[in-house]
Design a protein around this motif. Structure first.
Motif, PDB file in Angstrom:
ATOM      1  N   CYS A   9     -24.118 -30.439 122.094  1.00  0.00           N
ATOM      2  CA  CYS A   9     -25.095 -30.173 123.147  1.00  0.00           C
ATOM      3  C   CYS A   9     -26.366 -29.574 122.567  1.00  0.00           C
ATOM      4  O   CYS A   9     -27.485 -29.947 122.948  1.00  0.00           O
ATOM      5  N   ARG A  10     -26.212 -28.634 121.642  1.00  0.00           N
ATOM      6  CA  ARG A  10     -27.383 -27.988 121.045  1.00  0.00           C
ATOM      7  C   ARG A  10     -28.228 -28.992 120.272  1.00  0.00           C
ATOM      8  O   ARG A  10     -29.466 -28.966 120.345  1.00  0.00           O
ATOM      9  N   LEU A  11     -27.577 -29.883 119.527  1.00  0.00           N
ATOM     10  CA  LEU A  11     -28.322 -30.876 118.764  1.00  0.00           C
ATOM     11  C   LEU A  11     -29.031 -31.864 119.691  1.00  0.00           C
ATOM     12  O   LEU A  11     -30.183 -32.245 119.446  1.00  0.00           O
ATOM     13  N   LEU A  12     -28.364 -32.287 120.747  1.00  0.00           N
ATOM     14  CA  LEU A  12     -29.007 -33.188 121.702  1.00  0.00           C
ATOM     15  C   LEU A  12     -30.229 -32.525 122.335  1.00  0.00           C
ATOM     16  O   LEU A  12     -31.289 -33.142 122.478  1.00  0.00           O
ATOM     17  N   HIS A  17     -36.327 -32.330 122.499  1.00  0.00           N
ATOM     18  CA  HIS A  17     -37.540 -31.530 122.643  1.00  0.00           C
ATOM     19  C   HIS A  17     -38.386 -31.492 121.373  1.00  0.00           C
ATOM     20  O   HIS A  17     -39.285 -30.670 121.242  1.00  0.00           O
ATOM     21  N   THR A  18     -38.117 -32.378 120.433  1.00  0.00           N
ATOM     22  CA  THR A  18     -38.942 -32.485 119.234  1.00  0.00           C
ATOM     23  C   THR A  18     -39.292 -33.952 119.013  1.00  0.00           C
ATOM     24  O   THR A  18     -38.552 -34.847 119.415  1.00  0.00           O
ATOM     25  N   THR A  19     -40.428 -34.174 118.379  1.00  0.00           N
ATOM     26  CA  THR A  19     -40.871 -35.548 118.136  1.00  0.00           C
ATOM     27  C   THR A  19     -40.590 -36.006 116.713  1.00  0.00           C
ATOM     28  O   THR A  19     -40.692 -37.186 116.418  1.00  0.00           O
ATOM     29  N   ASP A  20     -40.260 -35.103 115.828  1.00  0.00           N
ATOM     30  CA  ASP A  20     -40.027 -35.457 114.431  1.00  0.00           C
ATOM     31  C   ASP A  20     -38.989 -34.511 113.862  1.00  0.00           C
ATOM     32  O   ASP A  20     -39.294 -33.354 113.570  1.00  0.00           O
ATOM     33  N   SER A  21     -37.748 -34.966 113.716  1.00  0.00           N
ATOM     34  CA  SER A  21     -36.664 -34.094 113.277  1.00  0.00           C
ATOM     35  C   SER A  21     -35.980 -34.653 112.050  1.00  0.00           C
ATOM     36  O   SER A  21     -35.817 -35.869 111.895  1.00  0.00           O
ATOM     37  N   ASP A  22     -35.588 -33.759 111.163  1.00  0.00           N
ATOM     38  CA  ASP A  22     -34.723 -34.140 110.060  1.00  0.00           C
ATOM     39  C   ASP A  22     -33.585 -33.131 109.989  1.00  0.00           C
ATOM     40  O   ASP A  22     -33.603 -32.094 110.660  1.00  0.00           O
ATOM     41  N   GLU A  23     -32.582 -33.422 109.172  1.00  0.00           N
ATOM     42  CA  GLU A  23     -31.406 -32.563 109.143  1.00  0.00           C
ATOM     43  C   GLU A  23     -31.743 -31.159 108.660  1.00  0.00           C
ATOM     44  O   GLU A  23     -31.215 -30.177 109.173  1.00  0.00           O
ATOM     45  N   ALA A  24     -32.638 -31.053 107.679  1.00  0.00           N
ATOM     46  CA  ALA A  24     -33.011 -29.733 107.173  1.00  0.00           C
ATOM     47  C   ALA A  24     -33.686 -28.906 108.263  1.00  0.00           C
ATOM     48  O   ALA A  24     -33.407 -27.713 108.423  1.00  0.00           O
ATOM     49  N   GLY A  25     -34.595 -29.546 109.024  1.00  0.00           N
ATOM     50  CA  GLY A  25     -35.267 -28.837 110.103  1.00  0.00           C
ATOM     51  C   GLY A  25     -34.307 -28.398 111.190  1.00  0.00           C
ATOM     52  O   GLY A  25     -34.420 -27.298 111.738  1.00  0.00           O
ATOM     53  N   LEU A  26     -33.353 -29.255 111.513  1.00  0.00           N
ATOM     54  CA  LEU A  26     -32.357 -28.894 112.515  1.00  0.00           C
ATOM     55  C   LEU A  26     -31.521 -27.703 112.067  1.00  0.00           C
ATOM     56  O   LEU A  26     -31.229 -26.804 112.852  1.00  0.00           O
ATOM     57  N   ARG A  27     -31.135 -27.698 110.791  1.00  0.00           N
ATOM     58  CA  ARG A  27     -30.341 -26.571 110.276  1.00  0.00           C
ATOM     59  C   ARG A  27     -31.117 -25.273 110.412  1.00  0.00           C
ATOM     60  O   ARG A  27     -30.573 -24.245 110.816  1.00  0.00           O
ATOM     61  N   THR A  28     -32.397 -25.320 110.080  1.00  0.00           N
ATOM     62  CA  THR A  28     -33.218 -24.105 110.136  1.00  0.00           C
ATOM     63  C   THR A  28     -33.384 -23.607 111.556  1.00  0.00           C
ATOM     64  O   THR A  28     -33.213 -22.411 111.845  1.00  0.00           O
ATOM     65  N   GLY A  31     -29.892 -22.516 112.978  1.00  0.00           N
ATOM     66  CA  GLY A  31     -29.140 -21.529 112.217  1.00  0.00           C
ATOM     67  C   GLY A  31     -27.728 -21.970 111.873  1.00  0.00           C
ATOM     68  O   GLY A  31     -26.815 -21.146 111.793  1.00  0.00           O
ATOM     69  N   LEU A  32     -27.538 -23.272 111.647  1.00  0.00           N
ATOM     70  CA  LEU A  32     -26.221 -23.824 111.324  1.00  0.00           C
ATOM     71  C   LEU A  32     -26.180 -24.250 109.861  1.00  0.00           C
ATOM     72  O   LEU A  32     -27.206 -24.585 109.271  1.00  0.00           O
ATOM     73  N   ASP A  33     -24.974 -24.273 109.287  1.00  0.00           N
ATOM     74  CA  ASP A  33     -24.878 -24.690 107.894  1.00  0.00           C
ATOM     75  C   ASP A  33     -24.943 -26.213 107.783  1.00  0.00           C
ATOM     76  O   ASP A  33     -24.729 -26.937 108.763  1.00  0.00           O
ATOM     77  N   ALA A  34     -25.242 -26.679 106.560  1.00  0.00           N
ATOM     78  CA  ALA A  34     -25.480 -28.104 106.340  1.00  0.00           C
ATOM     79  C   ALA A  34     -24.280 -28.962 106.716  1.00  0.00           C
ATOM     80  O   ALA A  34     -24.422 -30.023 107.336  1.00  0.00           O
ATOM     81  N   ALA A  35     -23.089 -28.514 106.350  1.00  0.00           N
ATOM     82  CA  ALA A  35     -21.891 -29.307 106.626  1.00  0.00           C
ATOM     83  C   ALA A  35     -21.651 -29.445 108.125  1.00  0.00           C
ATOM     84  O   ALA A  35     -21.282 -30.524 108.613  1.00  0.00           O
ATOM     85  N   HIS A  36     -21.879 -28.357 108.860  1.00  0.00           N
ATOM     86  CA  HIS A  36     -21.671 -28.386 110.304  1.00  0.00           C
ATOM     87  C   HIS A  36     -22.640 -29.356 110.972  1.00  0.00           C
ATOM     88  O   HIS A  36     -22.260 -30.163 111.826  1.00  0.00           O
ATOM     89  N   VAL A  37     -23.913 -29.274 110.582  1.00  0.00           N
ATOM     90  CA  VAL A  37     -24.913 -30.173 111.159  1.00  0.00           C
ATOM     91  C   VAL A  37     -24.583 -31.620 110.825  1.00  0.00           C
ATOM     92  O   VAL A  37     -24.663 -32.509 111.680  1.00  0.00           O
ATOM     93  N   SER A  38     -24.188 -31.881 109.566  1.00  0.00           N
ATOM     94  CA  SER A  38     -23.896 -33.246 109.153  1.00  0.00           C
ATOM     95  C   SER A  38     -22.710 -33.821 109.926  1.00  0.00           C
ATOM     96  O   SER A  38     -22.751 -34.967 110.399  1.00  0.00           O
ATOM     97  N   PRO A  54     -33.584 -45.412 108.837  1.00  0.00           N
ATOM     98  CA  PRO A  54     -33.291 -45.965 107.510  1.00  0.00           C
ATOM     99  C   PRO A  54     -34.211 -45.404 106.436  1.00  0.00           C
ATOM    100  O   PRO A  54     -35.373 -45.089 106.682  1.00  0.00           O
ATOM    101  N   ALA A  55     -33.674 -45.270 105.238  1.00  0.00           N
ATOM    102  CA  ALA A  55     -34.426 -44.825 104.063  1.00  0.00           C
ATOM    103  C   ALA A  55     -35.064 -43.466 104.282  1.00  0.00           C
ATOM    104  O   ALA A  55     -36.196 -43.208 103.880  1.00  0.00           O
ATOM    105  N   GLY A  56     -34.356 -42.562 104.920  1.00  0.00           N
ATOM    106  CA  GLY A  56     -34.895 -41.226 105.147  1.00  0.00           C
ATOM    107  C   GLY A  56     -33.851 -40.318 105.747  1.00  0.00           C
ATOM    108  O   GLY A  56     -32.703 -40.712 105.966  1.00  0.00           O
ATOM    109  N   THR A  57     -34.247 -39.083 105.972  1.00  0.00           N
ATOM    110  CA  THR A  57     -33.311 -38.108 106.532  1.00  0.00           C
ATOM    111  C   THR A  57     -33.615 -37.801 107.998  1.00  0.00           C
ATOM    112  O   THR A  57     -32.985 -36.935 108.580  1.00  0.00           O
ATOM    113  N   ARG A  58     -34.582 -38.493 108.592  1.00  0.00           N
ATOM    114  CA  ARG A  58     -34.925 -38.244 109.977  1.00  0.00           C
ATOM    115  C   ARG A  58     -33.857 -38.791 110.920  1.00  0.00           C
ATOM    116  O   ARG A  58     -33.225 -39.798 110.640  1.00  0.00           O
ATOM    117  N   VAL A  59     -33.719 -38.098 112.051  1.00  0.00           N
ATOM    118  CA  VAL A  59     -32.767 -38.531 113.071  1.00  0.00           C
ATOM    119  C   VAL A  59     -33.471 -38.503 114.423  1.00  0.00           C
ATOM    120  O   VAL A  59     -34.421 -37.744 114.636  1.00  0.00           O
TER     121      VAL A  59
END
Length: 257
Positions: A9-12, A17-28, A31-38, A54-59
């Motif tokens: 729910c938090r990730l959704l 509410h963001t226009t440009d997200s990547d996994e690193a930004g979501l973690r920050t 406040g979640l660890d990388a494995a949990h977010v992944s 494709p060819a990037g870390t954006r979601v």
């Protein structure tokens, strides 16, 4: 709907509410660890709610994901309305403006920091700015020329705004307008800005000014409805983001004619 966990729910919500997200930004931001977010993203991808670019870390959310996020938001609003015992948003029923009580100034700082982090990804620099503004008011203000309003919905704080003296003679400054997401649709923003305009004009200010950023579209539309005019724009880097700051001004004498 296949969303099952709080993390999903938090990730959704964040992606909605963001226009440009990547996994690193979501973690920050969350406040979640990388494995949990992944793991959580993998689950949402498998459910068809999120796609990896494709060819990037954006979601990003898929069409199905946007629908799910909208349904979650509506369920949250319905839950809050049930808890507060208030009807679905319409008009300004149940809205009241009042002066701050003990603890309300701290609430202004906390809610500004939390809300702007959740909706725009702003960092703790913004919380520090709000805390300084509120502390300056609490320590030294003229109650005849400066004021804070708390908006209540069904008896609970749901918004705020501040009117303080500006450095320019005869000028007041509107600051820290905020309306809780669950309270939007009741006209709280209009009521709060209208209260500042009426107060500033009533105590004899000639001009009312404010500073905001271009990403705050809903607030800008309220200012425009009350007659504020954009006077300057300037790009800046603040709160961890590249923003465009805007200065707005209202001629109180002319607007009151």
């Amino acid at each position: 709907m296949t969303v099952q966990t709080i993390a999903e729910c938090r990730l959704l919500y964040e992606l909605a509410h963001t226009t440009d997200s990547d996994e690193a930004g979501l973690r920050t931001r969350l406040g979640l660890d990388a494995a949990h977010v992944s793991r959580t993203l993998d689950s949402l991808v498998a459910a068809g709610l999120v796609e990896r670019v494709p060819a990037g870390t954006r979601v990003a959310l898929t069409a199905r994901g946007r629908a799910a996020a909208g349904l979650l938001a509506e369920r949250a609003r319905e839950t809050l309305r049930t808890f507060l015992g208030s009807p679905a948003p319409q008009g300004s029923a149940g809205v009241a403006l009042r002066e701050p009580r003990p603890g309300d100034l701290g609430w202004i700082v906390q809610r500004n920091a939390a809300l702007y982090a959740a909706e725009y990804g702003w960092n703790a620099d913004y919380e520090g700015l709000v805390a300084r503004i509120v502390a300056d008011f609490a320590e030294d203000h003229d109650p005849h020329l400066e004021r804070v309003w708390i908006a209540e919905l069904a008896g609970r704080p749901a918004g705020c705004v501040m009117c303080v003296r500006d450095d320019a003679p005869g000028t007041a400054r509107l600051r820290l307008l905020l309306v809780e997401p669950e309270a939007r649709g009741h006209g709280l923003g209009d009521r709060l800005v209208g209260a500042v305009v009426d107060f500033a004009r009533g105590v004899g200010y000639r001009d009312l000014v404010l500073w905001t950023n271009d990403v705050l579209g809903a607030a800008r539309r309220i200012y425009q409805r009350h007659g504020f005019v954009l006077t300057a724009e300037k790009p800046h880097r603040s709160f961890g983001k590249d923003l465009i700051g805007q200065d707005w001004r209202l001629d109180l004498h002319r607007s009151g004619e």
